[in-house]
Design an enzyme around this catalytic site. Structure first.
Site, mmCIF file in Angstrom:
data_model
loop_
_atom_site.group_PDB
_atom_site.id
_atom_site.type_symbol
_atom_site.label_atom_id
_atom_site.label_comp_id
_atom_site.label_asym_id
_atom_site.label_seq_id
_atom_site.Cartn_x
_atom_site.Cartn_y
_atom_site.Cartn_z
ATOM 1 N N ARG A 146 -122.628 35.990 -94.098
ATOM 2 C CA ARG A 146 -123.722 36.592 -93.320
ATOM 3 C C ARG A 146 -124.735 37.117 -94.324
ATOM 4 O O ARG A 146 -124.398 37.996 -95.136
ATOM 5 C CB ARG A 146 -123.185 37.715 -92.435
ATOM 6 C CG ARG A 146 -124.274 38.599 -91.871
ATOM 7 C CD ARG A 146 -123.816 39.466 -90.740
ATOM 8 N NE ARG A 146 -123.613 38.656 -89.547
ATOM 9 C CZ ARG A 146 -123.447 39.162 -88.326
ATOM 10 N NH1 ARG A 146 -123.453 40.460 -88.141
ATOM 11 N NH2 ARG A 146 -123.280 38.360 -87.291
ATOM 12 N N ASP A 204 -131.890 39.255 -76.623
ATOM 13 C CA ASP A 204 -131.313 39.836 -77.840
ATOM 14 C C ASP A 204 -132.170 41.058 -78.211
ATOM 15 O O ASP A 204 -133.236 41.286 -77.611
ATOM 16 C CB ASP A 204 -131.300 38.784 -78.977
ATOM 17 C CG ASP A 204 -130.605 39.273 -80.249
ATOM 18 O OD1 ASP A 204 -129.882 40.291 -80.195
ATOM 19 O OD2 ASP A 204 -130.796 38.628 -81.304
ATOM 20 N N GLN A 240 -122.989 31.718 -83.183
ATOM 21 C CA GLN A 240 -123.387 32.314 -81.917
ATOM 22 C C GLN A 240 -123.869 31.232 -80.953
ATOM 23 O O GLN A 240 -123.489 31.214 -79.777
ATOM 24 C CB GLN A 240 -124.501 33.346 -82.161
ATOM 25 C CG GLN A 240 -124.905 34.093 -80.914
ATOM 26 C CD GLN A 240 -123.780 34.980 -80.407
ATOM 27 O OE1 GLN A 240 -123.267 35.818 -81.129
ATOM 28 N NE2 GLN A 240 -123.379 34.792 -79.155
ATOM 29 N N CYS A 247 -126.150 38.118 -77.207
ATOM 30 C CA CYS A 247 -125.200 37.913 -78.309
ATOM 31 C C CYS A 247 -124.456 39.183 -78.675
ATOM 32 O O CYS A 247 -123.372 39.109 -79.251
ATOM 33 C CB CYS A 247 -125.931 37.358 -79.523
ATOM 34 S SG CYS A 247 -127.161 38.494 -80.178
ATOM 35 N N ARG A 254 -116.896 33.491 -79.098
ATOM 36 C CA ARG A 254 -117.158 33.363 -80.533
ATOM 37 C C ARG A 254 -115.883 32.889 -81.242
ATOM 38 O O ARG A 254 -115.928 31.992 -82.096
ATOM 39 C CB ARG A 254 -117.602 34.719 -81.118
ATOM 40 C CG ARG A 254 -119.007 35.145 -80.746
ATOM 41 C CD ARG A 254 -120.066 34.279 -81.386
ATOM 42 N NE ARG A 254 -119.949 34.260 -82.841
ATOM 43 C CZ ARG A 254 -120.467 35.180 -83.654
ATOM 44 N NH1 ARG A 254 -121.173 36.179 -83.177
ATOM 45 N NH2 ARG A 254 -120.321 35.089 -84.970
ATOM 46 N N HIS A 290 -128.268 31.468 -86.221
ATOM 47 C CA HIS A 290 -126.918 32.013 -86.033
ATOM 48 C C HIS A 290 -126.103 30.941 -85.296
ATOM 49 O O HIS A 290 -125.802 31.067 -84.105
ATOM 50 C CB HIS A 290 -127.041 33.304 -85.209
ATOM 51 C CG HIS A 290 -125.832 34.183 -85.211
ATOM 52 N ND1 HIS A 290 -124.676 33.896 -85.917
ATOM 53 C CD2 HIS A 290 -125.589 35.366 -84.580
ATOM 54 C CE1 HIS A 290 -123.800 34.866 -85.718
ATOM 55 N NE2 HIS A 290 -124.321 35.760 -84.907
#
Ligand code: CP
Ligand code: NVA
Length: 308
Positions: free
Chosen positions: A105, A227, A135, A267, A295, A132
């Site tokens: 990340r 988001d 995701q 998310c 996930r 992402h």
């Protein structure tokens, strides 16, 4: 997916590769619910490099590795200090001698690209400023579970067209959905992302439309996604963004414009009362917790494919 050693962006996949990953995720979830997964990653180790905080990515990857019979090592932001204490290529070279895969990340997407360039083991993007993909895969899996298919659906993304929007837009257009992005001027999709997704949509029979009106975006939609207004790394812009985004809040009045059976996605982490209300997040159309669980299953498909 076989053609790719790494998992950096959904835009790197063909529709067939993406569908295959989703099929595997469905199968691995079914297998897990039926009693447990086969240990296809026995004795394999994943290094998880974080330069930002995480709940879902950290825990879902750790559990995904455990379900498949392997291990995960959590490496906190202060430890490696990616690119500061040691260069990104050197981190990739060294980790490759210890582990069988790297999940990272990062702030700059270029860092995860550099890790992939210099690593001898598969590299998975666990969120960058650009995209992402883990995701995105979980988002598609969730929509698939609720709606039975992705092709032909109308999926509305409302708010900041950020990294999470980019993965959703890539994945949904690859699979033939009609994607609408309702975002304020200055916060719409990057031009290169919109152009790429438009080519996916053209090939897949879907579409990509951008608009500034959130109501227009969600009208008749099958799924509504939002988001946070300020992503990690953008904290200096938070006050300005807090002025711009309130009309884009996903509240009951907005959700009421979508189809009656529309699902709501986020998310997470959510800033309740900002981009989403409690009423929606905790309401009957919320798919948030299944999405968070997914996930883990989606990532098992990625791990088994790259490291198995
Ligand atoms: N959605 C997501 O990636 O959550 P975390 O930041 O908690 O990992
Ligand atoms: N867009 C958010 C997603 C967090 C999972 C961020 O980058 O901070």
């Amino acid at each position: 997916m076989q053609a790719h050693k790494h998992f950096l962006s959904l835009a790197d996949l063909t529709p067939a590769e993406l569908s295959k990953l989703l099929d595997l995720a469905v199968e691995l979830k079914r297998e897990w619910k039926a009693g447990g997964n086969a240990p296809v990653l026995k004795n394999k180790t994943l290094a998880m490099v974080f330069t930002k905080p995480s709940l879902r990515t950290r825990v879902s990857f750790e559990m995904a590795m455990r379900h498949l019979g392997g291990h995960a090592l959590y490496i906190a932001p202060d430890e490696i200090q990616l690119g500061k204490r040691e260069s990104v290529p050197d981190v990739a070279r060294v980790l490759s001698r210890y582990v069988d895969g790297i999940m990272a990340r990062v702030f700059a997407h270029a860092d995860v690209v550099a890790l992939a360039q210099y690593a001898r083991v598969p590299v998975i993007n666990g969120l960058s400023d650009y995209t992402h993909p883990c995701q995105g895969l979980a988002d598609l899996l969730t929509i698939l579970e609720y709606k039975g298919a992705i092709k032909g659906l109308t999926i509305a993304y409302v708010g900041d067209a950020n990294n999470v929007a980019n993965s959703l837009v890539f994945g949904a257009t690859l699979l033939g959905a009609h994607v609408r992005v309702g975002a304020p001027d200055g916060y719409q999709l990057r031009h290169d992302v919109a152009a790429r997704a438009a080519t996916f949509a053209q090939a897949g029979g879907g579409s990509l439309t951008q608009m500034t009106d959130p109501q227009e975006a969600v009208r008749g939609a099958d799924a509504i996604y939002t988001d946070v207004w300020t992503s990690m790394g953008q904290e200096a812009e938070a006050a300005r963004r807090a002025q711009v985004f309130p009309p884009y809040q996903v509240n009951q009045a907005l959700v009421a414009l979508a189809r009656k059976d529309a699902i709501v996605l986020h998310c997470l982490p959510a800033h309740r009362g900002q981009e989403i209300t409690d009423e929606v997040a905790d309401g009957p159309q919320s798919a948030l917790w299944d999405q968070a669980e997914n996930r883990m299953h989606a990532q098992k498909a990625v791990l088994a494919t790259l490291m198995g």
